[in-house]
Write a protein that holds these residues in place. Structure first.
Motif, PDB file in Angstrom:
ATOM      1  N   SER A   8       0.836  -1.203   0.000  1.00  0.00           N
ATOM      2  CA  SER A   8       0.000   0.000   0.000  1.00  0.00           C
ATOM      3  C   SER A   8       0.871   1.253   0.000  1.00  0.00           C
ATOM      4  O   SER A   8       0.587   2.221  -0.710  1.00  0.00           O
ATOM      5  CB  SER A   8      -0.916  -0.020   1.223  1.00  0.00           C
ATOM      6  N   GLU A   9       1.945   1.234   0.788  1.00  0.00           N
ATOM      7  CA  GLU A   9       2.864   2.370   0.831  1.00  0.00           C
ATOM      8  C   GLU A   9       3.521   2.588  -0.534  1.00  0.00           C
ATOM      9  O   GLU A   9       3.670   3.715  -0.983  1.00  0.00           O
ATOM     10  CB  GLU A   9       3.947   2.139   1.895  1.00  0.00           C
ATOM     11  N   ARG A  10       3.920   1.491  -1.194  1.00  0.00           N
ATOM     12  CA  ARG A  10       4.531   1.604  -2.524  1.00  0.00           C
ATOM     13  C   ARG A  10       3.548   2.217  -3.523  1.00  0.00           C
ATOM     14  O   ARG A  10       3.921   3.084  -4.316  1.00  0.00           O
ATOM     15  CB  ARG A  10       4.983   0.239  -3.035  1.00  0.00           C
ATOM     16  N   ARG A  11       2.317   1.735  -3.514  1.00  0.00           N
ATOM     17  CA  ARG A  11       1.308   2.271  -4.433  1.00  0.00           C
ATOM     18  C   ARG A  11       1.105   3.763  -4.179  1.00  0.00           C
ATOM     19  O   ARG A  11       1.025   4.560  -5.120  1.00  0.00           O
ATOM     20  CB  ARG A  11      -0.009   1.517  -4.285  1.00  0.00           C
ATOM     21  N   HIS A  12       1.043   4.144  -2.917  1.00  0.00           N
ATOM     22  CA  HIS A  12       0.848   5.550  -2.582  1.00  0.00           C
ATOM     23  C   HIS A  12       2.043   6.387  -3.064  1.00  0.00           C
ATOM     24  O   HIS A  12       1.871   7.482  -3.615  1.00  0.00           O
ATOM     25  CB  HIS A  12       0.639   5.712  -1.072  1.00  0.00           C
ATOM     26  N   ALA A  13       3.270   5.866  -2.873  1.00  0.00           N
ATOM     27  CA  ALA A  13       4.464   6.574  -3.330  1.00  0.00           C
ATOM     28  C   ALA A  13       4.435   6.744  -4.846  1.00  0.00           C
ATOM     29  O   ALA A  13       4.792   7.809  -5.373  1.00  0.00           O
ATOM     30  CB  ALA A  13       5.722   5.816  -2.887  1.00  0.00           C
ATOM     31  N   HIS A  14       4.010   5.707  -5.567  1.00  0.00           N
ATOM     32  CA  HIS A  14       3.911   5.793  -7.027  1.00  0.00           C
ATOM     33  C   HIS A  14       2.891   6.837  -7.442  1.00  0.00           C
ATOM     34  O   HIS A  14       3.130   7.607  -8.389  1.00  0.00           O
ATOM     35  CB  HIS A  14       3.549   4.434  -7.631  1.00  0.00           C
ATOM     36  N   LEU A  15       1.768   6.878  -6.748  1.00  0.00           N
ATOM     37  CA  LEU A  15       0.749   7.881  -7.063  1.00  0.00           C
ATOM     38  C   LEU A  15       1.286   9.292  -6.840  1.00  0.00           C
ATOM     39  O   LEU A  15       1.050  10.187  -7.657  1.00  0.00           O
ATOM     40  CB  LEU A  15      -0.503   7.657  -6.211  1.00  0.00           C
ATOM     41  N   LEU A  16       2.013   9.485  -5.742  1.00  0.00           N
ATOM     42  CA  LEU A  16       2.586  10.805  -5.479  1.00  0.00           C
ATOM     43  C   LEU A  16       3.588  11.186  -6.554  1.00  0.00           C
ATOM     44  O   LEU A  16       3.627  12.338  -7.006  1.00  0.00           O
ATOM     45  CB  LEU A  16       3.259  10.818  -4.100  1.00  0.00           C
ATOM     46  N   LEU A  17       4.381  10.236  -6.993  1.00  0.00           N
ATOM     47  CA  LEU A  17       5.364  10.498  -8.040  1.00  0.00           C
ATOM     48  C   LEU A  17       4.666  10.875  -9.344  1.00  0.00           C
ATOM     49  O   LEU A  17       5.120  11.764 -10.069  1.00  0.00           O
ATOM     50  CB  LEU A  17       6.254   9.270  -8.246  1.00  0.00           C
ATOM     51  N   ASP A  18       3.550  10.214  -9.636  1.00  0.00           N
ATOM     52  CA  ASP A  18       2.819  10.495 -10.876  1.00  0.00           C
ATOM     53  C   ASP A  18       2.238  11.901 -10.911  1.00  0.00           C
ATOM     54  O   ASP A  18       2.076  12.471 -11.994  1.00  0.00           O
ATOM     55  CB  ASP A  18       1.706   9.466 -11.086  1.00  0.00           C
ATOM     56  N   VAL A  19       1.918  12.476  -9.768  1.00  0.00           N
ATOM     57  CA  VAL A  19       1.326  13.825  -9.752  1.00  0.00           C
ATOM     58  C   VAL A  19       2.361  14.909  -9.463  1.00  0.00           C
ATOM     59  O   VAL A  19       2.036  16.092  -9.463  1.00  0.00           O
ATOM     60  CB  VAL A  19       0.158  13.933  -8.732  1.00  0.00           C
TER      61      VAL A  19
END
Length: 104
Positions: A8-19
């Motif tokens: 879940s933390e990885r997915r959240h980090a990826h989402l932050l990177l995408d924006v």
């Protein structure tokens, strides 16, 4: 931390990177590299070399830069300076090296 929380933390980090704005992506990339590679972190934090350049060093740098425009020497020309032909060089590459202990 349980595996599901890490994912879940990885997915959240990826989402932050995408924006993240484009101009800040390289900053985050450098931070991540520093976390993964301590040498990269040390190099990034190393002070700039502020030692003055001597006149001799400046001349050597200038001579080195000037040499970039000169004609390159081919392998054949270099070998000829030592009285060798390309075939001699190939043969030397196939011959086994003699160890120092064998010659004693």
């Amino acid at each position: 931390m349980p595996v599901s929380d890490i994912q879940s933390e990885r997915r959240h980090a990826h989402l932050l990177l995408d924006v993240l704005p484009d101009e800040k992506v390289s900053v985050v990339k450098n931070m991540l590299e520093g976390l993964i590679d301590p040498l990269a972190r040390a190099l990034a934090n190393a002070p700039l070399d502020d030692e003055p350049v001597s006149e001799e060093e400046a001349r050597e740098v200038a001579a080195s830069r000037a040499s970039f425009g000169r004609k390159n020497t081919s392998n054949e020309e270099l070998l000829a300076e030592f009285g060798l032909a390309p075939e001699d060089f190939e043969e030397m590459g196939r011959a086994p090296l003699q160890s120092d202990t064998a010659n004693r």
